[in-house]
Design an enzyme around this catalytic site. Structure first.
Site, PDB file in Angstrom:
ATOM      1  N   ASP A 163      22.755  37.134  44.060  1.00  0.00           N
ATOM      2  CA  ASP A 163      22.511  37.902  45.288  1.00  0.00           C
ATOM      3  C   ASP A 163      23.782  37.920  46.134  1.00  0.00           C
ATOM      4  O   ASP A 163      23.742  37.715  47.344  1.00  0.00           O
ATOM      5  CB  ASP A 163      21.351  37.286  46.071  1.00  0.00           C
ATOM      6  CG  ASP A 163      20.819  38.205  47.165  1.00  0.00           C
ATOM      7  OD1 ASP A 163      21.043  39.432  47.076  1.00  0.00           O
ATOM      8  OD2 ASP A 163      20.189  37.707  48.115  1.00  0.00           O
ATOM      9  N   PHE A 164      24.899  38.177  45.476  1.00  0.00           N
ATOM     10  CA  PHE A 164      26.193  38.093  46.158  1.00  0.00           C
ATOM     11  C   PHE A 164      26.442  39.374  46.943  1.00  0.00           C
ATOM     12  O   PHE A 164      26.856  40.385  46.399  1.00  0.00           O
ATOM     13  CB  PHE A 164      27.308  37.852  45.133  1.00  0.00           C
ATOM     14  CG  PHE A 164      28.607  37.430  45.759  1.00  0.00           C
ATOM     15  CD1 PHE A 164      28.741  36.181  46.339  1.00  0.00           C
ATOM     16  CD2 PHE A 164      29.690  38.293  45.770  1.00  0.00           C
ATOM     17  CE1 PHE A 164      29.944  35.788  46.921  1.00  0.00           C
ATOM     18  CE2 PHE A 164      30.896  37.910  46.353  1.00  0.00           C
ATOM     19  CZ  PHE A 164      31.023  36.659  46.924  1.00  0.00           C
TER      20      PHE A 164
END
Length: 214
Positions: free
Chosen positions: A73-74
């Protein structure tokens, strides 16, 4: 970051396989269980087409992807920065490892490009500089290059479909949950209509120009 995570040692690392984790780019076919949410929506045809491309063009080449542990979930909301000595900023921390899963380096790149497109007024232009920065550390192999376009679209599909699903569970939060959905739909349609060849050309040619400056 992924290179460092790959060095992590823990007796329970096997828990990161997460074979039923809906947000993993290894599990895009799981979206089929939620497709009915899009019934009658123009988005339905595009999502089904992307999923077909994923099954026919990504899965057969996955054995050639390099494995790693993905943050998963960068995005810009999960990055801390602080001023540096050149009047710019440097990354000082990364947040939210709740979506960590065993995956592939190319998945992380696809996720980053997707989120950066959501923040840019010209989303197609984002891929080049992000790709150049990535390849300055970890150049893509041919299979990864060939699948990047479909993986970016697949992440967009995950985001849009699961946002709609979340609204059915929590309609009182619809405004928040659908905050970026309208823009995401526009970007997905734009990428799909341009097609793989044209989008890849824009990304990789732009990346080559940025590499000369790095």
């Amino acid at each position: 970051m992924d290179q460092i995570l790959q060095k992590m040692e823990h007796p329970h690392l096997g828990m990161l396989q997460r074979e039923k984790f809906i947000w993993s780019l290894s599990n895009v076919p799981l979206l089929e269980a939620y497709i009915n949410i899009l019934e009658g929506d123009l988005l339905e045809e595009v999502v089904k087409s992307v999923m077909h491309q994923y099954k026919t063009s990504v899965i057969p080449k996955r054995s050639n992807f390099r494995r790693c542990i993905n943050h998963g979930d960068f995005n810009d909301l999960n990055v801390l920065v602080q001023p540096d000595e050149s009047d710019g900023h440097r990354i000082s921390g990364i947040l939210d490892f709740g979506d960590m899963n065993s995956g592939y380096y190319i998945h992380e790149l696809a996720i980053v490009i997707m989120y950066m497109m959501m923040e840019h007024p010209q989303p197609i232009e984002v891929g080049g500089p992000v790709l150049a920065g990535w390849e300055s550390v970890l150049p893509l192999n041919e299979a990864e290059k060939d699948c990047l376009y479909v993986l970016v679209l697949s992440r967009l599909c995950q985001s849009l479909v699961l946002a709609r699903h979340a609204v059915t569970l929590h309609p009182e939060n619809a405004e928040y949950l659908m905050l970026s959905s309208r823009r995401g739909v526009h970007i997905l349609h734009q990428l799909w209509e341009l097609g793989k060849e044209q989008v890849e050309k824009a990304w990789f040619q732009s990346a080559a120009q940025f590499k000369d400056k790095l």
